[in-house]
Design a protein around this motif. Structure first.
Motif, short mmCIF file in Angstrom:
data_model
loop_
_atom_site.label_atom_id
_atom_site.label_comp_id
_atom_site.label_asym_id
_atom_site.label_seq_id
_atom_site.Cartn_x
_atom_site.Cartn_y
_atom_site.Cartn_z
N LYS A 1 5.01 -4.47 -12.55
CA LYS A 1 4.40 -3.78 -11.42
C LYS A 1 3.82 -2.46 -11.88
O LYS A 1 4.42 -1.77 -12.72
CB LYS A 1 5.42 -3.55 -10.31
N PHE B 1 -1.99 1.81 -4.17
CA PHE B 1 -1.22 0.61 -3.91
C PHE B 1 -0.41 0.20 -5.14
O PHE B 1 -0.64 0.68 -6.24
CB PHE B 1 -2.12 -0.55 -3.45
N VAL B 2 0.55 -0.68 -4.92
CA VAL B 2 1.37 -1.25 -5.98
C VAL B 2 0.87 -2.66 -6.22
O VAL B 2 0.63 -3.42 -5.28
CB VAL B 2 2.87 -1.26 -5.59
N THR C 1 1.44 1.13 -10.37
CA THR C 1 0.88 1.86 -9.24
C THR C 1 -0.57 2.18 -9.57
O THR C 1 -0.87 2.67 -10.66
CB THR C 1 1.66 3.17 -9.01
N GLY D 1 -4.00 4.18 -8.40
CA GLY D 1 -4.49 5.27 -7.56
C GLY D 1 -5.82 4.96 -6.91
O GLY D 1 -6.50 3.99 -7.25
N GLN E 1 0.84 -1.19 0.00
CA GLN E 1 0.00 0.00 0.00
C GLN E 1 0.88 1.24 0.00
O GLN E 1 1.95 1.25 0.60
CB GLN E 1 -0.88 0.00 1.25
N THR E 2 0.41 2.27 -0.71
CA THR E 2 1.12 3.55 -0.73
C THR E 2 0.19 4.63 -0.19
O THR E 2 -0.97 4.37 0.09
CB THR E 2 1.56 3.92 -2.17
N THR F 1 -1.07 7.05 -1.84
CA THR F 1 -2.08 7.42 -2.84
C THR F 1 -2.80 6.22 -3.46
O THR F 1 -3.56 6.39 -4.40
CB THR F 1 -1.42 8.24 -3.97
#
Length: 149
Positions: A36, A26-27, A38, A40, A21-22, A24
């Motif tokens: 991979k 997740f990956v 990203t 939003g 999780q990021t 903004t």
């Protein structure tokens, strides 16, 4: 790997495994080519464990449908590809799930189920059984947490 970590992303082909999780979003890693990406917060994402197929009596979780396909195919990929004709797809799905609701389950849905199943099998995901002990432990922890509050 469980279906809780596998997602379908609107507008993107195939399935993706959640990696991290990021701030903004997740990956995720593609099950098709391993790349991979990203994703939003605004992306339309569906977790496979939350998807169900309409039957005449109830909604059957996708995991249970995958288990029925796996049983029919003896653990291998489906005999019918997702690019077959509408009639072949519906006939195959009727063999797997005889009581599916033909008015609410479209050919495009059947194509996705078959494509996703084959993709999961190719990536070594073969356990479509419900793990009751994990479910019971989760319910137990949840009920203990609400009792203390």
């Amino acid at each position: 790997m469980s279906l809780d970590k596998i997602v379908a992303i609107a507008g993107k082909p195939g399935l993706y495994e959640l990696k991290t999780q990021t701030r903004t979003g997740f990956v995720a890693s593609s099950l098709l080519d391993g790349k991979k990406i990203t994703v939003g917060m605004r992306s339309n994402v569906s977790v496979l464990s939350e998807i169900a197929i309409y039957t005449l009596t109830e909604e059957m979780p996708l995991k249970a449908v995958f288990a029925k396909i796996q049983e029919k195919e003896n653990g291998g990929e489906t005999a019918v590809g997702h690019k077959e004709s509408k009639d072949k797809l519906e006939e195959y799905f009727f063999e797997v799930l005889p009581d599916y609701d033909e008015d609410r389950v479209y050919t495009s849905d059947i194509k996705k189920v078959i494509q996703w199943y084959n993709l999961l099998i190719k990536n070594g995901f073969t356990d479509f059984t419900e793990d009751e002990s994990t479910t019971e432990e989760t319910e137990e922890v949840t009920s203990k947490g609400t009792e203390q509050e």
